[in-house]
Design an enzyme around this catalytic site. Structure first.
Site, PDB file in Angstrom:
ATOM      1  N   ARG A 151      -0.127 -12.559   2.682  1.00 15.81           N
ATOM      2  CA  ARG A 151      -0.955 -11.697   3.514  1.00 15.81           C
ATOM      3  C   ARG A 151      -0.822 -10.310   2.904  1.00 15.81           C
ATOM      4  NH1 ARG A 151       0.396  -7.644   7.430  1.00 15.81           N
ATOM      5  NH2 ARG A 151      -1.251  -7.358   8.970  1.00 15.81           N
ATOM      6  N   HIS A 186      -6.661  -0.191   3.093  1.00 15.71           N
ATOM      7  CA  HIS A 186      -6.198   1.099   2.576  1.00 15.71           C
ATOM      8  C   HIS A 186      -5.930   1.067   1.077  1.00 15.71           C
ATOM      9  CE1 HIS A 186      -6.102   2.538   6.680  1.00 15.71           C
ATOM     10  NE2 HIS A 186      -5.676   1.334   6.991  1.00 15.71           N
ATOM     11  N   ASP A 190       1.758   6.977   0.155  1.00 20.98           N
ATOM     12  CA  ASP A 190       0.717   6.101  -0.370  1.00 20.98           C
ATOM     13  C   ASP A 190       0.875   5.855  -1.868  1.00 20.98           C
ATOM     14  OD1 ASP A 190      -1.580   4.750   0.818  1.00 20.98           O
ATOM     15  OD2 ASP A 190      -2.735   5.789  -0.744  1.00 20.98           O
ATOM     16  N   ASN A 232      -2.703 -11.042  16.877  1.00 20.18           N
ATOM     17  CA  ASN A 232      -1.697 -10.918  15.820  1.00 20.18           C
ATOM     18  C   ASN A 232      -0.560 -10.025  16.322  1.00 20.18           C
ATOM     19  OD1 ASN A 232      -2.432  -8.230  15.449  1.00 20.18           O
ATOM     20  ND2 ASN A 232      -2.800  -8.425  13.261  1.00 20.18           N
ATOM     21  N   ARG A 270      -8.423   5.098   1.556  1.00 20.35           N
ATOM     22  CA  ARG A 270      -7.684   4.444   0.457  1.00 20.35           C
ATOM     23  C   ARG A 270      -6.655   5.357  -0.205  1.00 20.35           C
ATOM     24  NH1 ARG A 270     -12.879   1.697  -0.347  1.00 20.35           N
ATOM     25  NH2 ARG A 270     -12.566  -0.480   0.231  1.00 20.35           N
ATOM     26  N   GLU A 275      -5.482  -8.097   4.964  1.00 19.72           N
ATOM     27  CA  GLU A 275      -5.647  -7.488   6.285  1.00 19.72           C
ATOM     28  C   GLU A 275      -6.665  -6.361   6.193  1.00 19.72           C
ATOM     29  OE1 GLU A 275      -3.444  -5.130   9.911  1.00 19.72           O
ATOM     30  OE2 GLU A 275      -3.012  -4.645   7.839  1.00 19.72           O
ATOM     31  N   ASP A 327      -0.893  -6.758   3.570  1.00 24.34           N
ATOM     32  CA  ASP A 327      -0.889  -5.786   4.652  1.00 24.34           C
ATOM     33  C   ASP A 327      -1.719  -4.554   4.259  1.00 24.34           C
ATOM     34  OD1 ASP A 327       0.435  -4.490   7.112  1.00 24.34           O
ATOM     35  OD2 ASP A 327       1.016  -3.113   5.508  1.00 24.34           O
ATOM     36  N   ARG A 343      -4.747 -19.403  12.063  1.00 21.87           N
ATOM     37  CA  ARG A 343      -3.347 -18.992  12.172  1.00 21.87           C
ATOM     38  C   ARG A 343      -2.975 -18.893  13.647  1.00 21.87           C
ATOM     39  NH1 ARG A 343      -2.124 -13.196   9.873  1.00 21.87           N
ATOM     40  NH2 ARG A 343      -3.264 -12.615  11.752  1.00 21.87           N
ATOM     41  N   ASN A 376       0.819  -1.221   0.000  1.00 23.48           N
ATOM     42  CA  ASN A 376       0.000   0.000   0.000  1.00 23.48           C
ATOM     43  C   ASN A 376       0.846   1.261   0.000  1.00 23.48           C
ATOM     44  OD1 ASN A 376      -2.461   1.718   0.636  1.00 23.48           O
ATOM     45  ND2 ASN A 376      -1.223   2.064   2.500  1.00 23.48           N
TER      46      ASN A 376
HETATM   47  C1  5J7 Z   1      -4.234   0.266   9.958  1.00 22.81           C
HETATM   48  C2  5J7 Z   1      -5.585   0.073  10.182  1.00 22.81           C
HETATM   49  O1  5J7 Z   1      -6.481   0.119   9.172  1.00 22.81           O
HETATM   50  C3  5J7 Z   1      -6.046  -0.171  11.458  1.00 22.81           C
HETATM   51  O2  5J7 Z   1      -7.384  -0.352  11.685  1.00 22.81           O
HETATM   52  C4  5J7 Z   1      -5.128  -0.255  12.514  1.00 22.81           C
HETATM   53  O3  5J7 Z   1      -5.577  -0.553  13.744  1.00 22.81           O
HETATM   54  C5  5J7 Z   1      -3.770  -0.051  12.259  1.00 22.81           C
HETATM   55  C6  5J7 Z   1      -3.329   0.235  11.005  1.00 22.81           C
HETATM   56  C7  5J7 Z   1      -1.921   0.461  10.741  1.00 22.81           C
HETATM   57  O4  5J7 Z   1      -1.371  -0.317   9.754  1.00 22.81           O
HETATM   58  C8  5J7 Z   1      -0.098  -0.134   9.357  1.00 22.81           C
HETATM   59  C9  5J7 Z   1       0.381  -0.939   8.334  1.00 22.81           C
HETATM   60  C10 5J7 Z   1       1.685  -0.757   7.927  1.00 22.81           C
HETATM   61  O5  5J7 Z   1       2.158  -1.503   6.944  1.00 22.81           O
HETATM   62  C11 5J7 Z   1       2.493   0.179   8.501  1.00 22.81           C
HETATM   63  C12 5J7 Z   1       2.014   0.953   9.521  1.00 22.81           C
HETATM   64  O6  5J7 Z   1       2.822   1.852  10.120  1.00 22.81           O
HETATM   65  C13 5J7 Z   1       0.700   0.829   9.945  1.00 22.81           C
HETATM   66  C14 5J7 Z   1       0.171   1.663  10.989  1.00 22.81           C
HETATM   67  O7  5J7 Z   1       0.862   2.553  11.524  1.00 22.81           O
HETATM   68  C15 5J7 Z   1      -1.171   1.429  11.375  1.00 22.81           C
HETATM   69  O8  5J7 Z   1      -1.770   2.205  12.358  1.00 22.81           O
HETATM   70  C16 5J7 Z   1      -1.170   2.454  13.633  1.00 22.81           C
HETATM   71  O9  5J7 Z   1      -1.943   1.879  14.681  1.00 22.81           O
HETATM   72  C17 5J7 Z   1      -3.284   2.433  14.786  1.00 22.81           C
HETATM   73  C18 5J7 Z   1      -3.978   1.771  16.005  1.00 22.81           C
HETATM   74  C19 5J7 Z   1      -3.262   3.928  14.967  1.00 22.81           C
HETATM   75  O10 5J7 Z   1      -4.573   4.417  14.917  1.00 22.81           O
HETATM   76  C20 5J7 Z   1      -2.493   4.526  13.775  1.00 22.81           C
HETATM   77  O11 5J7 Z   1      -2.369   5.929  13.940  1.00 22.81           O
HETATM   78  C21 5J7 Z   1      -1.092   3.935  13.728  1.00 22.81           C
HETATM   79  O12 5J7 Z   1      -0.386   4.312  14.875  1.00 22.81           O
HETATM   80  C22 5J7 Z   1       0.923   4.812  14.624  1.00 22.81           C
HETATM   81  O13 5J7 Z   1       1.829   3.721  14.732  1.00 22.81           O
HETATM   82  C23 5J7 Z   1       1.251   5.842  15.672  1.00 22.81           C
HETATM   83  O14 5J7 Z   1       0.319   6.909  15.542  1.00 22.81           O
HETATM   84  C24 5J7 Z   1       2.664   6.329  15.451  1.00 22.81           C
HETATM   85  O15 5J7 Z   1       3.008   7.219  16.493  1.00 22.81           O
HETATM   86  C25 5J7 Z   1       3.629   5.141  15.487  1.00 22.81           C
HETATM   87  O16 5J7 Z   1       4.927   5.572  15.162  1.00 22.81           O
HETATM   88  C26 5J7 Z   1       3.176   4.105  14.458  1.00 22.81           C
HETATM   89  C27 5J7 Z   1       4.011   2.829  14.547  1.00 22.81           C
HETATM   90  O17 5J7 Z   1       3.654   1.914  13.509  1.00 22.81           O
HETATM   91  C28 5J7 Z   1       2.791   0.902  13.838  1.00 22.81           C
HETATM   92  O18 5J7 Z   1       2.324   0.810  14.919  1.00 22.81           O
HETATM   93  C29 5J7 Z   1       2.488  -0.093  12.809  1.00 22.81           C
HETATM   94  C30 5J7 Z   1       1.356  -0.829  12.932  1.00 22.81           C
HETATM   95  C31 5J7 Z   1       0.979  -1.884  12.011  1.00 22.81           C
HETATM   96  C32 5J7 Z   1      -0.303  -2.371  12.095  1.00 22.81           C
HETATM   97  C33 5J7 Z   1      -0.720  -3.369  11.278  1.00 22.81           C
HETATM   98  O19 5J7 Z   1      -1.966  -3.868  11.345  1.00 22.81           O
HETATM   99  C34 5J7 Z   1       0.161  -3.923  10.363  1.00 22.81           C
HETATM  100  O20 5J7 Z   1      -0.283  -4.909   9.570  1.00 22.81           O
HETATM  101  C35 5J7 Z   1       1.429  -3.450  10.266  1.00 22.81           C
HETATM  102  C36 5J7 Z   1       1.844  -2.444  11.095  1.00 22.81           C
HETATM  103 CA    CA Z   2      -3.688   3.628  -0.072  1.00 20.87          CA
END
Ligand code: 5J7
Ligand code: CA
Length: 508
Positions: A207, A213, A179, A310, A170, A245, A209, A349, A115
């Site tokens: 998977r 989005h 993006d 997870n 998206r 996801e 990811d 899983r 994405n």
């Molecule tokens: C996406 C969603 O649709 C969702 O519902 C959710 O709960 C989380 C995410 C999400 O997906 C990601 C995918 C990636 O490939 C890379 C990413 O960095 C993210 C990601 O950041 C992400 O959202 C985080 O967690 C949510 C609960 C918050 O609402 C988001 O703002 C975001 O939080 C941010 O996380 C913090 O705001 C920021 O300060 C911090 O640096 C950042 C760290 O990165 C992650 O935590 C990565 C999470 C992640 C989640 C996944 O589901 C995933 O498959 C991979 C990574």
């Molecule tokens: Ca996108």
């Protein structure tokens, strides 16, 4: 007519919903952050002999190296290129793992981060796992190559703030990540080239990811470019297994059903609701699990990829919040995983984690970012202790007797119907899988002592939760099933594991 029926049956078998596990293998394990050399060994020494069907591996493509905080797990979700070159290993090690795992009948599923690339504020230079140059500010990723034209800045130049607006979800940046413009054939081709490289090496699926989005139609366009699976291990015409996801707990613009045409979806309600039941929060009881599955508003079973926790929500981070059970709550966790693996709903899983220094401040774990066990950033080896548990802070839930034996249970009862449900109207429940397996739970605060119809042939069975059947003997509780299929069960509410499971192959 017959010919077309056969053709459509074959079509179904080779479709994107089918994990292409070896016959009778019904569960996969996510070896989160493991190195390829350790996974290769694990396939041979443990996963194949114990009946695991496959492994979800961490993203294998080059990612940004984050120094502050120091090497968090989430840096792997910020791609820099599609070179196979990460803390888990290089391309040769990846190839060796795929070959060795496939050769013992264990499949590899890749976590595909397609994405986005790294964060817009990721700077420039060569702080990446393979040393590839990038300039996030200029949208330059020459190792792919991508440039400014390949991102969605023209559609949205900010972060997603409103999850009720599908366009934003998206087309805007997910927590600042650049993006990708997936409507462009060029971008689709670059992503498909990466995925086809992995397919040709021998992976069985992906998977996707952050699928929520991406537009379902854009995902489809990428999937339509993918090769069939490598015929060294898979039958001709096999399509890659796809699970997307999509975090849909209800109440947002995007529904997981929009993605069914592309493949399965991750069912996040599964762990969120099951956790609530096992914790007995909100007045929930295990007896309510009688109609678990679609009856609880979950997606159709043949579209679901299910899990108790997870890599994200085990940190109190993403979807599901505080109800999610993890290895930190081991007793309830084993019950939840046991229930999942015994129940016919979904493709399952199992999570396999590493320990980190949890530190709650005002209800939030300030160490939720901590990466895998490492020496100055280099991921540590998964060592194996004499008692078969893992060392170096690898938790290896998949090696816990109760979980490993329930994976075998699921394989033994594969294809059998959900049967002989019993409950006490509270938190004592039992059910069978045809004439092949039976499981009893006591999550009440008093003991269970009752005689139940198991559906199994008469005989003495070994409980695979409290012990193992070894050389015809049982190291745990023995259960006597009469010729009428009935058996008496006693489970103390203070038992180390308050559940019992028996199956056709645990018969003594
Ligand atoms: C996406 C969603 O649709 C969702 O519902 C959710 O709960 C989380 C995410 C999400 O997906 C990601 C995918 C990636 O490939 C890379 C990413 O960095 C993210 C990601 O950041 C992400 O959202 C985080 O967690 C949510 C609960 C918050 O609402 C988001 O703002 C975001 O939080 C941010 O996380 C913090 O705001 C920021 O300060 C911090 O640096 C950042 C760290 O990165 C992650 O935590 C990565 C999470 C992640 C989640 C996944 O589901 C995933 O498959 C991979 C990574
Ligand atoms: Ca996108």
């Amino acid at each position: 007519m017959k010919f077309f029926l056969l053709l459509s049956l074959l079509g179904l078998c080779s479709a994107q919903y089918d994990p292409h596990t070896q016959y009778g293998r019904t569960a996969i394990v996510h070896l989160f952050e493991w190195r390829w050399v350790d996974i290769a060994k694990e396939c041979e020494r443990y996963l194949a002999p114990k009946g695991f069907g496959g492994v979800q591996v961490s993203p294998p493509n080059e990612n940004i190296v984050v120094h502050n905080p120091f090497r968090p797990w989430w840096e792997r979700y910020q791609p820099i290129s599609y070179k196979i070159c990460t803390r888990s290993g290089n391309e040769n090690e990846f190839r060796d793992m795929v070959t060795r795992c496939n050769n013992v009948g264990v499949r590899i599923y890749v976590d595909a981060v397609i994405n986005h690339m790294c964060g817009a504020g990721g700077g420039s230079g060569t702080s990446s796992t393979c040393g590839s140059y990038y300039n996030a500010g200029n949208r330059e990723f020459p190792s792919v190559p991508y440039s400014g034209w390949d991102f969605n800045d023209n559609k949205c130049d900010g972060e997603i703030s409103n999850y009720n607006d599908a366009y934003q979800v998206r087309n805007c940046r997910l927590s600042g990540l650049l993006d990708l413009a997936l409507e462009k054939d060029y971008v689709r081709t670059k992503i498909a080239d990466y995925m086809n490289h992995l397919i040709d090496i021998g992976v069985a699926g992906f998977r996707l990811d952050a699928a929520k989005h991406m537009w379902p139609g854009d995902i489809k366009a990428v999937l339509d470019k993918l090769h069939n699976l490598n015929t060294r291990w898979f039958s001709q015409g096999s399509r890659p297994f796809i699970f997307q996801e999509v975090i849909d707990l209800g109440g947002e613009a995007i529904k997981s059903s929009e993605y069914f045409g592309n493949g399965r979806v991750t069912e996040f309600k599964f762990g969120a609701k099951l956790g609530t039941v096992i914790r007995k929060w909100n007045g929930e009881k295990m007896s309510y699990l009688k109609n678990w599955g679609e009856g609880w508003g979950l997606v159709p079973s043949d579209r679901a990829l299910v899990f108790v926790d997870n890599h994200d929500n085990q940190r109190g981070h993403g979807a599901g919040g505080a109800s999610i059970l993890t290895f930190w709550d081991a007793r309830m966790y084993k019950m939840a995983v046991g229930f999942m693996l015994a129940h016919p709903y979904g493709f399952t899983r199992v999570m396999s984690s590493y320990r980190w220094p949890r530190n709650f401040q005002n209800g939030k774990d300030v160490n939720d970012w901590v990466g895998p066990p490492n020496n100055n950033g280099a991921t540590k080896e998964v060592t194996i202790n004499p008692d078969t548990t893992c060392g170096n802070d690898w938790v290896c839930e998949h090696r816990w007797r109760q979980i490993r034996n329930m994976v075998a249970f699921r394989n033994v009862v594969n294809g059998q119907p959900f049967s002989n449900w019993w409950d006490n109207g509270s938190n004592q429940v039992a059910f069978g899988r045809g004439n092949r397996g039976f499981i009893v739970f006591n999550n009440d605060d008093w003991s269970l002592s009752t005689t139940l119809q198991t559906g199994l042939p008469g005989g003495t069975y070994c409980d695979v939760i409290s012990g193992d059947k070894i050389d015809g003997n049982c190291s745990g509780i023995k259960v006597h099933v009469g010729s009428d299929g009935r058996a008496h069960f006693s489970i103390s509410n203070s038992a180390e594991d308050p559940f019992i499971a028996i199956h056709a192959e645990s018969k003594l």
